[in-house]
Scaffold this active site. Structure first.
Site, PDB file in Angstrom:
ATOM      1  N   LEU A 176     -18.578  -1.769   2.057  1.00  0.00           N
ATOM      2  CA  LEU A 176     -19.322  -0.733   1.330  1.00  0.00           C
ATOM      3  C   LEU A 176     -18.995  -0.778  -0.154  1.00  0.00           C
ATOM      4  CD1 LEU A 176     -19.003   2.247   3.844  1.00  0.00           C
ATOM      5  CD2 LEU A 176     -20.899   0.628   3.576  1.00  0.00           C
TER       6      LEU A 176
ATOM      7  N   SER B 234     -22.065   3.155  -0.247  1.00  0.00           N
ATOM      8  CA  SER B 234     -21.954   3.989   0.953  1.00  0.00           C
ATOM      9  C   SER B 234     -23.063   5.024   1.046  1.00  0.00           C
ATOM     10  CB  SER B 234     -20.612   4.709   0.974  1.00  0.00           C
ATOM     11  OG  SER B 234     -20.547   5.656  -0.084  1.00  0.00           O
TER      12      SER B 234
ATOM     13  N   TYR C  52       0.862  -1.190   0.000  1.00  0.00           N
ATOM     14  CA  TYR C  52       0.000   0.000   0.000  1.00  0.00           C
ATOM     15  C   TYR C  52       0.895   1.237   0.000  1.00  0.00           C
ATOM     16  CZ  TYR C  52      -3.974  -2.964   1.486  1.00  0.00           C
ATOM     17  OH  TYR C  52      -4.958  -3.918   1.584  1.00  0.00           O
TER      18      TYR C  52
ATOM     19  N   ARG D 155     -16.195  -0.561  -1.689  1.00  0.00           N
ATOM     20  CA  ARG D 155     -15.269   0.536  -2.013  1.00  0.00           C
ATOM     21  C   ARG D 155     -16.001   1.873  -2.196  1.00  0.00           C
ATOM     22  NH1 ARG D 155     -13.937  -3.993  -4.469  1.00  0.00           N
ATOM     23  NH2 ARG D 155     -11.905  -4.908  -4.012  1.00  0.00           N
ATOM     24  N   GLY D 156     -17.030   2.053  -1.412  1.00  0.00           N
ATOM     25  CA  GLY D 156     -17.782   3.304  -1.453  1.00  0.00           C
ATOM     26  C   GLY D 156     -19.003   3.271  -2.349  1.00  0.00           C
TER      27      GLY D 156
END
Length: 334
Positions: A207, A213, A56, A209-210
């Site tokens: 979620l 959301s 990351y 990745r949004g």
């Protein structure tokens, strides 16, 4: 914050964990101060599980976490690290390496960047098709014996791989995508096998990745972000279809007095205490919203209604690009 054990052999962790990837990579520019403030807010709320990967931001995420955790009580922290994904200087993905020598090399660098004497859960990010899982897990088991690692986890593997790995050394948990619209582990024997073997699940992408959301907008499709650039669910007609699913959820969420994100997280929480959602919050406000899902109780009638609003097969598009999907042992036919 309630704590649960990861599987039969894993550590005690908070009911929600914090996934830190977006603070360093792939989701666009992140604010360092806000990221650290979010980690601090998570710890102060009782979150003990912090998940990262050595790839990351090519080590940036581990160093960020080290800065955020400085001075904290180590015994109250559970740090989970993924390794093995290879990247070039431009950030492109160029394969996986889970050879025993590489496992120990990656661990040495992670320990140094994190400023820790041991990693609580260490796991290959993906199955290396060139290395038997027994060899990879055997190498991590040697790190356990030497005191550098406490528990062994896996990520995105299928039932057969779970069994083979668990036969070498107890596996604490399987990290895998699981959400209202990513239900593969229910259908391909993964969740059943994990429960049979006493292996916990740390669910990422709760979620999507949004996407579910309640905050994602179609107008964001053109922004520099790996989601709209590479993931079919975030593209074209698929995106329009999936955002329509979110609107179905919005009305029900309002009737429960919660946000769409809280409803989606509560659904994952309701699937069992052996499943611990990882929340990819990058800002304190988003973390606070996620934590608001903890007291939400969904009745059997609520869960049945959610099945009618968003059936398991309702989503349009795969959860990764075709090239990335091909690397997932968890997606191979059983």
């Amino acid at each position: 914050m309630k704590r649960v054990q990861l599987g039969n052999n894993g550590p005690l962790v908070s009911r929600l964990g914090l996934g830190a990837m977006g603070m360093s990579d792939l989701y666009g520019t992140a604010d360092r101060r806000e990221s650290i403030a979010t980690i601090h807010a998570a710890l102060e709320s009782g979150v003990t599980l912090i998940d990262t990967g050595d790839f990351y931001g090519m080590g940036h995420n581990e160093m960020l976490i080290a800065e955020a955790l400085a001075g904290r009580d180590r015994d109250q922290l559970v740090v989970s690290v993924k390794f093995g994904a290879l990247r070039d200087p431009s950030g492109d993905w160029i394969g996986h390496d889970a050879r025993p020598a590489a496992v120990k090399n990656f661990a040495a660098y992670s320990l140094k960047r994190l400023g820790l004497e041991h990693i609580d859960i260490y796991r290959p990010a993906r199955l290396d098709p060139l290395v038997p899982i027994e060899e990879t897990v055997g190498a991590i088991a040697e790190l356990v014996q030497a005191g550098y690692v406490r528990h062994i986890g896996l990520s995105e593997v299928g039932p057969e791989t779970l069994r083979r790995a668990h036969a070498v050394h107890p596996i604490s948990d399987l990290q895998i995508e699981y959400s209202l619209i990513s239900r593969g582990i229910e259908q391909n024997g993964i969740l059943e096998t994990a429960r049979e073997l006493g292996i916990g699940v740390t669910a990422y992408g709760v979620l999507s990745r949004g996407l579910i959301s309640g905050h994602w907008e179609a107008a964001r499709a053109g922004q520099a972000d790996f989601r709209s650039a590479t993931i079919p669910r975030f593209q074209g007609e698929n995106l329009q279809h999936n955002l329509a699913l979110v609107e179905r959820l919005r009305g029900f969420a309002a009737s429960k007095g919660v946000s769409v994100a809280q409803l989606a997280i509560a659904w994952v929480l309701a699937q069992g205490e052996d499943i611990v959602p990882l929340i990819g919050a990058r800002r304190v406000g988003r973390l606070d919203e996620a934590l608001g899902a903890l007291p939400v109780e969904l009745s059997p009638a609520d869960l049945a209604h959610l099945e009618t609003l968003v059936p398991a097969a309702a989503v349009a598009g795969s959860r990764y690009s075709p090239a990335q999907m091909a690397m997932l042992d968890s997606e191979r036919p059983t």
